[in-house]
Design a protein around this motif. Sequence first.
Motif, PDB file in Angstrom:
ATOM      1  N   PHE A 115       0.636  -1.305  -0.188  1.00 18.12           N
ATOM      2  CA  PHE A 115      -0.204   0.158   0.037  1.00 18.12           C
ATOM      3  C   PHE A 115       1.165   0.914   0.078  1.00 18.12           C
ATOM      4  N   ILE A 116       0.906   1.874  -1.070  1.00 18.37           N
ATOM      5  CA  ILE A 116       1.725   3.073  -0.927  1.00 18.37           C
ATOM      6  C   ILE A 116       0.328   4.581  -0.957  1.00 18.37           C
ATOM      7  N   PHE A 117       1.358   5.867  -0.096  1.00 22.55           N
ATOM      8  CA  PHE A 117       1.034   6.660   0.333  1.00 22.55           C
ATOM      9  C   PHE A 117       1.206   7.416  -0.060  1.00 22.55           C
ATOM     10  N   ARG A 118       1.468   8.972  -0.625  1.00 21.97           N
ATOM     11  CA  ARG A 118       1.955   9.891  -1.124  1.00 21.97           C
ATOM     12  C   ARG A 118       1.773  11.501   0.080  1.00 21.97           C
ATOM     13  N   GLY A 119       2.077  12.288   0.619  1.00 25.39           N
ATOM     14  CA  GLY A 119       2.105  13.194   1.316  1.00 25.39           C
ATOM     15  C   GLY A 119       1.438  14.388   0.180  1.00 25.39           C
ATOM     16  N   ARG A 120       0.907  15.662   1.180  1.00 20.82           N
ATOM     17  CA  ARG A 120       0.530  16.844   0.613  1.00 20.82           C
ATOM     18  C   ARG A 120       1.893  17.305  -0.288  1.00 20.82           C
ATOM     19  N   ARG A 121       2.538  17.715  -0.401  1.00 19.82           N
ATOM     20  CA  ARG A 121       3.875  18.155  -1.366  1.00 19.82           C
ATOM     21  C   ARG A 121       4.395  17.102  -1.791  1.00 19.82           C
ATOM     22  N   GLY A 122       4.301  16.535  -2.404  1.00 21.83           N
ATOM     23  CA  GLY A 122       3.971  15.245  -3.585  1.00 21.83           C
ATOM     24  C   GLY A 122       6.124  14.659  -3.548  1.00 21.83           C
ATOM     25  N   HIS A 123       6.852  15.347  -2.551  1.00 16.64           N
ATOM     26  CA  HIS A 123       8.047  14.614  -2.421  1.00 16.64           C
ATOM     27  C   HIS A 123       7.706  13.864  -1.733  1.00 16.64           C
ATOM     28  N   LEU A 124       7.754  12.750  -0.551  1.00  9.59           N
ATOM     29  CA  LEU A 124       7.665  11.891   0.197  1.00  9.59           C
ATOM     30  C   LEU A 124       6.233  10.739   0.204  1.00  9.59           C
ATOM     31  N   LEU A 125       7.299   9.497   0.281  1.00 15.81           N
ATOM     32  CA  LEU A 125       6.094   8.282  -0.179  1.00 15.81           C
ATOM     33  C   LEU A 125       6.577   7.322   1.205  1.00 15.81           C
ATOM     34  N   LYS A 126       5.188   6.944   1.639  1.00 16.98           N
ATOM     35  CA  LYS A 126       5.736   5.456   2.638  1.00 16.98           C
ATOM     36  C   LYS A 126       5.032   4.254   1.677  1.00 16.98           C
TER      37      LYS A 126
ATOM     38  N   GLN B 147       5.350 -11.552   8.497  1.00 17.33           N
ATOM     39  CA  GLN B 147       6.051 -12.268  10.210  1.00 17.33           C
ATOM     40  C   GLN B 147       6.026 -10.131  10.852  1.00 17.33           C
ATOM     41  N   GLY B 148       5.365  -9.022   9.905  1.00 19.54           N
ATOM     42  CA  GLY B 148       5.094  -8.097  10.316  1.00 19.54           C
ATOM     43  C   GLY B 148       4.860  -7.034   9.791  1.00 19.54           C
ATOM     44  N   LEU B 149       4.475  -5.653  10.373  1.00 21.52           N
ATOM     45  CA  LEU B 149       4.821  -4.725   8.690  1.00 21.52           C
ATOM     46  C   LEU B 149       5.983  -3.842   8.888  1.00 21.52           C
ATOM     47  N   VAL B 150       6.206  -3.925   7.446  1.00 19.22           N
ATOM     48  CA  VAL B 150       7.607  -3.560   7.067  1.00 19.22           C
ATOM     49  C   VAL B 150       6.620  -1.911   6.479  1.00 19.22           C
ATOM     50  N   LEU B 151       7.775  -0.654   6.672  1.00 23.66           N
ATOM     51  CA  LEU B 151       7.900   0.757   6.496  1.00 23.66           C
ATOM     52  C   LEU B 151       7.737   1.127   5.128  1.00 23.66           C
ATOM     53  N   TYR B 152       8.313   1.501   4.288  1.00 22.47           N
ATOM     54  CA  TYR B 152       9.785   1.974   3.175  1.00 22.47           C
ATOM     55  C   TYR B 152       8.953   3.308   3.109  1.00 22.47           C
ATOM     56  N   ALA B 153      10.057   3.934   3.433  1.00 23.35           N
ATOM     57  CA  ALA B 153      10.251   5.733   3.284  1.00 23.35           C
ATOM     58  C   ALA B 153      10.571   5.899   1.697  1.00 23.35           C
ATOM     59  N   LYS B 154      10.349   6.991   1.422  1.00 21.30           N
ATOM     60  CA  LYS B 154      11.486   7.441   0.121  1.00 21.30           C
ATOM     61  C   LYS B 154      10.531   8.946   0.137  1.00 21.30           C
ATOM     62  N   ARG B 155      11.702  10.226   0.160  1.00 16.30           N
ATOM     63  CA  ARG B 155      11.748  11.339   0.150  1.00 16.30           C
ATOM     64  C   ARG B 155      12.691  11.735  -1.529  1.00 16.30           C
ATOM     65  N   LEU B 156      11.912  12.333  -1.994  1.00 14.18           N
ATOM     66  CA  LEU B 156      12.622  12.965  -3.420  1.00 14.18           C
ATOM     67  C   LEU B 156      13.349  14.733  -2.780  1.00 14.18           C
ATOM     68  N   GLU B 157      14.197  14.538  -3.361  1.00 10.51           N
ATOM     69  CA  GLU B 157      15.432  15.814  -2.924  1.00 10.51           C
ATOM     70  C   GLU B 157      14.941  17.095  -3.952  1.00 10.51           C
ATOM     71  N   ARG B 158      14.359  16.178  -5.149  1.00 14.28           N
ATOM     72  CA  ARG B 158      14.060  17.056  -6.425  1.00 14.28           C
ATOM     73  C   ARG B 158      13.121  16.223  -6.909  1.00 14.28           C
ATOM     74  N   GLY B 159      11.851  16.656  -7.807  1.00  6.46           N
ATOM     75  CA  GLY B 159      11.267  16.708  -8.463  1.00  6.46           C
ATOM     76  C   GLY B 159       9.937  15.884  -6.847  1.00  6.46           C
ATOM     77  N   LYS B 160       8.918  14.926  -8.281  1.00  9.17           N
ATOM     78  CA  LYS B 160       7.774  14.523  -7.576  1.00  9.17           C
ATOM     79  C   LYS B 160       6.882  13.379  -7.513  1.00  9.17           C
ATOM     80  N   PHE B 161       6.581  12.656  -6.543  1.00  9.43           N
ATOM     81  CA  PHE B 161       5.780  11.599  -7.385  1.00  9.43           C
ATOM     82  C   PHE B 161       5.171  11.563  -7.912  1.00  9.43           C
ATOM     83  N   VAL B 162       4.057  11.173  -9.386  1.00 11.51           N
ATOM     84  CA  VAL B 162       3.775  11.114  -9.588  1.00 11.51           C
ATOM     85  C   VAL B 162       1.910  10.274  -9.394  1.00 11.51           C
TER      86      VAL B 162
END
Length: 115
Positions: free
Chosen positions: A44-55, A62-77
């Motif tokens: 399940f993929i989620f994006r923040g309001r500004r568009g540069h962070l996703l989780k 065995q358990g929940l895994v949470l992956y996060a990525k923040r772009l220094e430039r650009g936005k997630f479409v």
Amino acid sequence: MIAPAPGVRIWVAAGVTDMRRGFDGLASLVQQQLGHDPFGGALFIFRGRRGHLLKILAWDGQGLVLYAKRLERGKFVWPQAKDGVVSLTPAQLSMLTEGIDWRMPARTWQPEMMG
């Protein structure tokens, strides 16, 4: 990013998500607003309001895994829908996490040329 296992469903939560949410908050969002089981093995993929962070929230057996990525430039479409979920293929997920618009393959920013 580690590639998802074959046959894993990939869901993008349309709209924006409060990125202060962690494991429990995102799992609750998956159950209550998206109508899916967060412990079923899907991503399940989620994006923040500004568009540069996703989780990405996933259950690995065995358990929940949470992956996060923040772009220094650009936005997630992101899908234009205000709510609900959209299914992605593994190739679309790869382009999404690299900041590439899968509708028209191009980066949302251009790297600087090295001299």
